[in-house]
Enzyme design. Sequence first.
Site, PDB file in Angstrom:
ATOM      1  N   CYS A  70       0.838  -1.203   0.000  1.00 47.33           N
ATOM      2  CA  CYS A  70       0.000   0.000   0.000  1.00 47.33           C
ATOM      3  C   CYS A  70       0.870   1.248   0.000  1.00 47.33           C
ATOM      4  O   CYS A  70       1.789   1.379   0.814  1.00 47.33           O
ATOM      5  CB  CYS A  70      -0.917   0.000   1.222  1.00 47.33           C
ATOM      6  SG  CYS A  70      -1.993   1.450   1.340  1.00 47.33           S
ATOM      7  N   CYS A  76      -0.095   6.336   6.962  1.00 47.45           N
ATOM      8  CA  CYS A  76      -1.342   5.880   7.570  1.00 47.45           C
ATOM      9  C   CYS A  76      -1.045   5.045   8.809  1.00 47.45           C
ATOM     10  O   CYS A  76      -0.088   4.274   8.844  1.00 47.45           O
ATOM     11  CB  CYS A  76      -2.150   5.071   6.559  1.00 47.45           C
ATOM     12  SG  CYS A  76      -3.650   4.339   7.225  1.00 47.45           S
ATOM     13  N   CYS A  79      -1.975   0.142   9.492  1.00 50.17           N
ATOM     14  CA  CYS A  79      -1.197  -1.104   9.445  1.00 50.17           C
ATOM     15  C   CYS A  79       0.162  -0.877  10.087  1.00 50.17           C
ATOM     16  O   CYS A  79       0.712   0.224  10.038  1.00 50.17           O
ATOM     17  CB  CYS A  79      -1.008  -1.569   8.000  1.00 50.17           C
ATOM     18  SG  CYS A  79      -2.544  -1.973   7.142  1.00 50.17           S
ATOM     19  N   CYS A 153      -6.384   2.068  -0.209  1.00 46.87           N
ATOM     20  CA  CYS A 153      -6.195   1.168   0.924  1.00 46.87           C
ATOM     21  C   CYS A 153      -6.297  -0.293   0.472  1.00 46.87           C
ATOM     22  O   CYS A 153      -7.229  -0.676  -0.236  1.00 46.87           O
ATOM     23  CB  CYS A 153      -7.237   1.455   2.001  1.00 46.87           C
ATOM     24  SG  CYS A 153      -7.170   0.335   3.414  1.00 46.87           S
ATOM     25  N   GLN A 253     -17.369 -10.172  13.438  1.00 46.62           N
ATOM     26  CA  GLN A 253     -16.004 -10.533  13.077  1.00 46.62           C
ATOM     27  C   GLN A 253     -15.538  -9.627  11.936  1.00 46.62           C
ATOM     28  O   GLN A 253     -16.327  -9.211  11.095  1.00 46.62           O
ATOM     29  CB  GLN A 253     -15.925 -11.996  12.670  1.00 46.62           C
ATOM     30  CG  GLN A 253     -16.294 -12.975  13.785  1.00 46.62           C
ATOM     31  CD  GLN A 253     -15.332 -12.953  14.950  1.00 46.62           C
ATOM     32  OE1 GLN A 253     -14.186 -12.507  14.832  1.00 46.62           O
ATOM     33  NE2 GLN A 253     -15.792 -13.437  16.092  1.00 46.62           N
ATOM     34  N   PHE A 280     -21.591 -15.336  25.414  1.00 40.92           N
ATOM     35  CA  PHE A 280     -21.197 -14.116  24.711  1.00 40.92           C
ATOM     36  C   PHE A 280     -21.540 -14.288  23.228  1.00 40.92           C
ATOM     37  O   PHE A 280     -20.711 -14.119  22.338  1.00 40.92           O
ATOM     38  CB  PHE A 280     -19.711 -13.811  24.888  1.00 40.92           C
ATOM     39  CG  PHE A 280     -19.268 -13.669  26.325  1.00 40.92           C
ATOM     40  CD1 PHE A 280     -19.427 -12.472  27.002  1.00 40.92           C
ATOM     41  CD2 PHE A 280     -18.703 -14.736  26.998  1.00 40.92           C
ATOM     42  CE1 PHE A 280     -19.016 -12.343  28.335  1.00 40.92           C
ATOM     43  CE2 PHE A 280     -18.295 -14.624  28.314  1.00 40.92           C
ATOM     44  CZ  PHE A 280     -18.446 -13.414  28.986  1.00 40.92           C
ATOM     45  N   GLU A 300     -26.115 -13.637  26.080  1.00 35.42           N
ATOM     46  CA  GLU A 300     -25.432 -12.401  25.682  1.00 35.42           C
ATOM     47  C   GLU A 300     -25.968 -11.256  26.541  1.00 35.42           C
ATOM     48  O   GLU A 300     -27.157 -11.226  26.868  1.00 35.42           O
ATOM     49  CB  GLU A 300     -25.678 -12.128  24.194  1.00 35.42           C
ATOM     50  CG  GLU A 300     -25.375 -10.730  23.701  1.00 35.42           C
ATOM     51  CD  GLU A 300     -23.911 -10.346  23.856  1.00 35.42           C
ATOM     52  OE1 GLU A 300     -23.660  -9.238  24.355  1.00 35.42           O
ATOM     53  OE2 GLU A 300     -23.047 -11.168  23.466  1.00 35.42           O
ATOM     54  N   ASP A 348     -16.999 -16.960  23.575  1.00 33.19           N
ATOM     55  CA  ASP A 348     -16.293 -15.963  22.749  1.00 33.19           C
ATOM     56  C   ASP A 348     -16.365 -14.611  23.455  1.00 33.19           C
ATOM     57  O   ASP A 348     -17.107 -13.722  23.059  1.00 33.19           O
ATOM     58  CB  ASP A 348     -16.934 -15.888  21.359  1.00 33.19           C
ATOM     59  CG  ASP A 348     -16.232 -14.896  20.447  1.00 33.19           C
ATOM     60  OD1 ASP A 348     -15.109 -14.461  20.767  1.00 33.19           O
ATOM     61  OD2 ASP A 348     -16.825 -14.529  19.408  1.00 33.19           O
ATOM     62  N   CYS A 374     -10.042 -12.914  21.206  1.00 30.00           N
ATOM     63  CA  CYS A 374      -9.355 -11.854  20.465  1.00 30.00           C
ATOM     64  C   CYS A 374      -8.180 -11.301  21.273  1.00 30.00           C
ATOM     65  O   CYS A 374      -7.597 -10.281  20.895  1.00 30.00           O
ATOM     66  CB  CYS A 374     -10.326 -10.728  20.117  1.00 30.00           C
ATOM     67  SG  CYS A 374     -11.121  -9.956  21.552  1.00 30.00           S
TER      68      CYS A 374
END
Length: 417
Positions: A70, A76, A79, A153, A253, A280, A300, A348, A374
């Site tokens: 990129c 930017c 990333c 991008c 996600q 969750f 949840e 999760d 995560c």
Amino acid sequence: LAGTRAHRYGEGMTEYKINRLGIYGDGIADGPVFVPMTLPDEVVTGTLDGTTLRDVKIITPSEDRVSPPCRHFKSCGGCQLQHASDAVVAAFKTDIVVQALTAQGLTAPIRPIVTSPAQSRRRASFAARRTKKGAMSGFYGRASDTVVEIPDCKLVEPALLDARAIAEALAEVGGSRKATLAVTVTTSQVGLDVQVSGGKPIDGQLRIELAALCDARGFARLTWEDEVIAQRSPPVQRFGRADVCPPPGAFMQATAHGEAQLLAAVQEVVSGAKRIVDLFAGCGTFTLPLAENAEILAVEGDAQMMAAMDKGWRMAKGLKTVTHVARDLYRRPLLPDEFHKFDAVVIDPPRNGAEAQTAELIRSNIKRIAYVSCNPVTFARDAARLVAGGFTLDWVQPVDQFRWSSHVELAAQFTRA
């Protein structure tokens, strides 16, 4: 560099050798000195600013250094690792998982990481500002509040790049010269789902202008702060056989590819189970596909997400029974007797993990757990408690759906006799 990691390089300059990558993707030399956009074994110079090296020059590049795909990479902030080969990024992210487990005294088979392709992110948050000539939008620059325009991008789906014009139009209508709008855009099956924060207070005239903009630009839904201003068509997402319209800002996600990889891992863990608890559960990312073969209890904390999932389930065909409970699992985790009739658990949690719920799972009769995370650090903490409570950590599957970032996700299987 014999005997030292840093020495004088010419007049007034110091040379540093990069030892490793830190958890945020920066190179780290002795000191520690943090050097953005460098790789292990590279030799660099620059200007030391506290513990960070600025104005970096690469003296000896790594063989694993590549040209960033990129053209916006250096400016930017979206990333961190486009200068590294895919093999280096994969090894770096896998090592994050391994080190988190090692810190808790754990080992487990680590499967090869799976990485989402370029231009696959389906949600992006643009910064948009009014200017003297109109408006501009993009991402924030690296370590700054400067908005960098990103017309090329390589991270997000092409439809999201087209949404930059929408973000600019929203800034012209509802922004001010002194504030920056946060315009979050998500792709859906029927168009873009747009949510805005940081704009002017809503009033009658602004509501009319925003509704007209939604119609003219053709996006599915527009939410201003917490109020849905206009909805041309429900911005549905497909989970298995069900179409679900998530409430504004609901968790999803990051990529369809990453979601599919995590779902495949979860399905492997719970294969054959007839009754499953999904903790969750969000809007049903795992619940609804799993309902093709098992009865599900979805839990949840957000009642709106549960209602959206329930509606999607009721409209779908061929699914087994799905019941749901809106419950804060941090304050009120499910207790051991509530798992009595179930064969497996999917969990999760958000980034801070599920410490309280983990304690109750240990005391329950559950024998199989599919854990999606995560955050490898809080996952490893919870995993250590599960293992101490009699579970075996059978395998871990790293998943990289935040390509070229320092972020990594995973799915794992726990079983006990």
